[in-house]
Design a protein around this motif. Structure first.
Motif, PDB file in Angstrom:
ATOM      1  N   LEU A  46       0.840  -1.194   0.000  1.00  0.00           N
ATOM      2  CA  LEU A  46       0.000   0.000   0.000  1.00  0.00           C
ATOM      3  C   LEU A  46       0.876   1.246   0.000  1.00  0.00           C
ATOM      4  CD1 LEU A  46      -3.010   1.155   0.476  1.00  0.00           C
ATOM      5  CD2 LEU A  46      -2.170   1.502   2.796  1.00  0.00           C
ATOM      6  N   ALA A  47       0.707   2.108  -1.003  1.00  0.00           N
ATOM      7  CA  ALA A  47       1.443   3.373  -1.074  1.00  0.00           C
ATOM      8  C   ALA A  47       0.635   4.452  -0.361  1.00  0.00           C
ATOM      9  CB  ALA A  47       1.671   3.780  -2.526  1.00  0.00           C
ATOM     10  N   ILE A  48       1.296   5.176   0.531  1.00  0.00           N
ATOM     11  CA  ILE A  48       0.652   6.291   1.221  1.00  0.00           C
ATOM     12  C   ILE A  48       1.336   7.572   0.773  1.00  0.00           C
ATOM     13  CG2 ILE A  48       0.174   7.392   3.439  1.00  0.00           C
ATOM     14  CD1 ILE A  48       0.118   4.660   4.715  1.00  0.00           C
ATOM     15  N   GLU A  49       0.542   8.499   0.219  1.00  0.00           N
ATOM     16  CA  GLU A  49       1.091   9.797  -0.157  1.00  0.00           C
ATOM     17  C   GLU A  49       1.330  10.598   1.117  1.00  0.00           C
ATOM     18  OE1 GLU A  49       0.227  13.506  -3.206  1.00  0.00           O
ATOM     19  OE2 GLU A  49      -1.449  12.201  -2.656  1.00  0.00           O
ATOM     20  N   VAL A  50       2.530  11.168   1.225  1.00  0.00           N
ATOM     21  CA  VAL A  50       2.916  11.936   2.401  1.00  0.00           C
ATOM     22  C   VAL A  50       3.496  13.282   1.962  1.00  0.00           C
ATOM     23  CG1 VAL A  50       3.315   9.941   3.917  1.00  0.00           C
ATOM     24  CG2 VAL A  50       5.168  10.784   2.465  1.00  0.00           C
ATOM     25  N   LEU A  51       3.650  14.171   2.918  1.00  0.00           N
ATOM     26  CA  LEU A  51       4.288  15.456   2.669  1.00  0.00           C
ATOM     27  C   LEU A  51       5.794  15.292   2.772  1.00  0.00           C
ATOM     28  CD1 LEU A  51       1.878  17.572   4.874  1.00  0.00           C
ATOM     29  CD2 LEU A  51       1.826  17.325   2.389  1.00  0.00           C
ATOM     30  N   GLY A  52       6.537  16.113   2.065  1.00  0.00           N
ATOM     31  CA  GLY A  52       7.990  16.029   2.110  1.00  0.00           C
ATOM     32  C   GLY A  52       8.520  15.083   1.056  1.00  0.00           C
ATOM     33  N   GLN A  53       9.754  14.630   1.252  1.00  0.00           N
ATOM     34  CA  GLN A  53      10.412  13.728   0.304  1.00  0.00           C
ATOM     35  C   GLN A  53      10.906  12.495   1.039  1.00  0.00           C
ATOM     36  OE1 GLN A  53      10.446  14.243  -2.966  1.00  0.00           O
ATOM     37  NE2 GLN A  53       9.449  16.220  -2.751  1.00  0.00           N
ATOM     38  N   PRO A  54      10.662  11.319   0.513  1.00  0.00           N
ATOM     39  CA  PRO A  54       9.906  11.045  -0.690  1.00  0.00           C
ATOM     40  C   PRO A  54       8.427  11.363  -0.504  1.00  0.00           C
ATOM     41  CG  PRO A  54      10.444   8.992   0.410  1.00  0.00           C
ATOM     42  CD  PRO A  54      11.143  10.094   1.168  1.00  0.00           C
ATOM     43  N   LYS A  55       7.702  11.389  -1.624  1.00  0.00           N
ATOM     44  CA  LYS A  55       6.284  11.749  -1.607  1.00  0.00           C
ATOM     45  C   LYS A  55       5.366  10.581  -1.248  1.00  0.00           C
ATOM     46  CE  LYS A  55       6.225  15.702  -4.690  1.00  0.00           C
ATOM     47  NZ  LYS A  55       5.737  16.604  -3.669  1.00  0.00           N
ATOM     48  N   ASN A  56       5.945   9.392  -1.112  1.00  0.00           N
ATOM     49  CA  ASN A  56       5.127   8.247  -0.742  1.00  0.00           C
ATOM     50  C   ASN A  56       5.955   7.285   0.093  1.00  0.00           C
ATOM     51  OD1 ASN A  56       6.482   7.634  -3.408  1.00  0.00           O
ATOM     52  ND2 ASN A  56       5.679   5.610  -2.921  1.00  0.00           N
ATOM     53  N   ARG A  57       5.256   6.497   0.892  1.00  0.00           N
ATOM     54  CA  ARG A  57       5.865   5.451   1.713  1.00  0.00           C
ATOM     55  C   ARG A  57       5.058   4.170   1.551  1.00  0.00           C
ATOM     56  NH1 ARG A  57      11.009   6.713   3.470  1.00  0.00           N
ATOM     57  NH2 ARG A  57      11.061   8.825   4.275  1.00  0.00           N
ATOM     58  N   PHE A  58       5.726   3.051   1.783  1.00  0.00           N
ATOM     59  CA  PHE A  58       5.092   1.728   1.785  1.00  0.00           C
ATOM     60  C   PHE A  58       5.262   1.138   3.182  1.00  0.00           C
ATOM     61  CE2 PHE A  58       6.317   2.265  -2.681  1.00  0.00           C
ATOM     62  CZ  PHE A  58       5.176   1.854  -3.342  1.00  0.00           C
ATOM     63  N   PRO A  59       4.355   1.444   4.125  1.00  0.00           N
ATOM     64  CA  PRO A  59       4.512   0.885   5.471  1.00  0.00           C
ATOM     65  C   PRO A  59       4.513  -0.643   5.444  1.00  0.00           C
ATOM     66  CG  PRO A  59       2.848   2.601   5.446  1.00  0.00           C
ATOM     67  CD  PRO A  59       3.183   2.302   4.017  1.00  0.00           C
ATOM     68  N   ASP A  60       5.169  -1.223   6.434  1.00  0.00           N
ATOM     69  CA  ASP A  60       5.158  -2.672   6.544  1.00  0.00           C
ATOM     70  C   ASP A  60       3.743  -3.179   6.800  1.00  0.00           C
ATOM     71  OD1 ASP A  60       7.929  -3.099   6.112  1.00  0.00           O
ATOM     72  OD2 ASP A  60       8.341  -2.474   8.167  1.00  0.00           O
ATOM     73  N   LEU A  61       2.949  -2.366   7.496  1.00  0.00           N
ATOM     74  CA  LEU A  61       1.557  -2.740   7.764  1.00  0.00           C
ATOM     75  C   LEU A  61       0.748  -1.461   7.935  1.00  0.00           C
ATOM     76  CD1 LEU A  61       0.243  -5.591   9.767  1.00  0.00           C
ATOM     77  CD2 LEU A  61      -0.550  -3.348  10.446  1.00  0.00           C
ATOM     78  N   THR A  62      -0.472  -1.472   7.410  1.00  0.00           N
ATOM     79  CA  THR A  62      -1.372  -0.321   7.511  1.00  0.00           C
ATOM     80  C   THR A  62      -2.765  -0.812   7.874  1.00  0.00           C
ATOM     81  OG1 THR A  62      -0.136   0.796   5.753  1.00  0.00           O
ATOM     82  CG2 THR A  62      -2.306   1.683   6.278  1.00  0.00           C
ATOM     83  N   VAL A  63      -3.410  -0.119   8.809  1.00  0.00           N
ATOM     84  CA  VAL A  63      -4.817  -0.384   9.123  1.00  0.00           C
ATOM     85  C   VAL A  63      -5.633   0.764   8.544  1.00  0.00           C
ATOM     86  CG1 VAL A  63      -6.561  -0.722  10.905  1.00  0.00           C
ATOM     87  CG2 VAL A  63      -4.265  -1.690  11.203  1.00  0.00           C
ATOM     88  N   LEU A  64      -6.526   0.413   7.635  1.00  0.00           N
ATOM     89  CA  LEU A  64      -7.356   1.382   6.922  1.00  0.00           C
ATOM     90  C   LEU A  64      -8.590   1.761   7.720  1.00  0.00           C
ATOM     91  CD1 LEU A  64      -7.344  -0.406   3.456  1.00  0.00           C
ATOM     92  CD2 LEU A  64      -5.851   1.473   4.194  1.00  0.00           C
ATOM     93  N   ARG A  65      -9.141   2.914   7.388  1.00  0.00           N
ATOM     94  CA  ARG A  65     -10.456   3.308   7.886  1.00  0.00           C
ATOM     95  C   ARG A  65     -11.503   2.564   7.048  1.00  0.00           C
ATOM     96  NH1 ARG A  65     -10.401   8.436  10.562  1.00  0.00           N
ATOM     97  NH2 ARG A  65      -8.274   9.254  10.661  1.00  0.00           N
ATOM     98  N   PRO A  66     -12.717   2.379   7.562  1.00  0.00           N
ATOM     99  CA  PRO A  66     -13.745   1.687   6.773  1.00  0.00           C
ATOM    100  C   PRO A  66     -13.992   2.328   5.407  1.00  0.00           C
ATOM    101  CG  PRO A  66     -14.454   1.872   9.054  1.00  0.00           C
ATOM    102  CD  PRO A  66     -13.185   2.678   8.934  1.00  0.00           C
TER     103      PRO A  66
END
Length: 192
Positions: A67-87
């Motif tokens: 899962l790619a998460i767009e973030v502020l700063g550089q780099p512009k995205n991260r791939f966390p080892d694990l993510t819990v999504l909202r419904p």
């Protein structure tokens, strides 16, 4: 790590990019920087945490590594080892047609990074990602550090992270998931 020789201006352009491979890239100053494969240790810990969190929120709301998460700063995205999504993310991901959380979407409830060996990985997880996840407004960020035998829980309080470090036999306390009952040792158990 390889770098693609292509300039990508926006996160939308990044999402539209397809080089015909399964490689993952971080978008940094317009360049695509390949993200290396995860260590087997990180994969095992992430899978175990995936199972435990899926029991709390359901299988569809937990993602690992892709899962790619767009973030502020550089780099512009991260791939966390694990993510819990909202419904609501489930419909949004389906509409987007990709496994990505853009800045227009609410931040995930939780991201987890399993620290890889080395000073560079330590700095990235403890400082760089911490800042980006805090700026992104992610409610909770866990840093799982098997080398140090601890789990750091960063919880959002009034727009900034408060930090609690748990060691060995401590039960990790999650403000977002009060049902969580694993100790640090249990979270690191796939390694023993």
């Amino acid at each position: 790590m390889t770098q693609a020789n292509l300039k990508i201006a926006t996160f939308a352009d990044y999402l539209a990019y397809d080089d015909g491979t399964d490689r993952r890239y971080e978008l940094t100053y317009g360049d695509l920087i390949e993200v290396p494969p995860e260590s087997d240790e990180n994969v095992l810990i992430s899978r175990a945490l995936d199972r435990a969190l899926s029991e709390i929120v359901g299988f569809q709301r937990v993602r690992t590594h892709q899962l790619a998460i767009e973030v502020l700063g550089q780099p512009k995205n991260r791939f966390p080892d694990l993510t819990v999504l909202r419904p609501e993310h489930l419909e949004q991901l389906q509409a987007l047609g990709q496994s990505a959380i853009t800045l227009e979407m609410a931040p995930p409830l939780l991201v987890v990074e399993v620290v890889s060996p080395g000073a560079k990985s330590h700095r990235r997880d403890y400082l760089d990602k911490r800042n980006q996840y805090e700026w992104r407004g992610i409610l909770e960020y866990w840093i799982v550090d098997s080398q140090a035998g601890c789990v750091t829980v960063l919880a959002m309080v009034e727009g900034t992270y408060t930090e609690t470090v748990f060691n060995q036999s401590d039960t990790v306390v999650s403000p977002t998931f009060p049902q969580w009952q694993l100790t640090v040792e249990e979270m690191l158990q796939p390694l023993t």
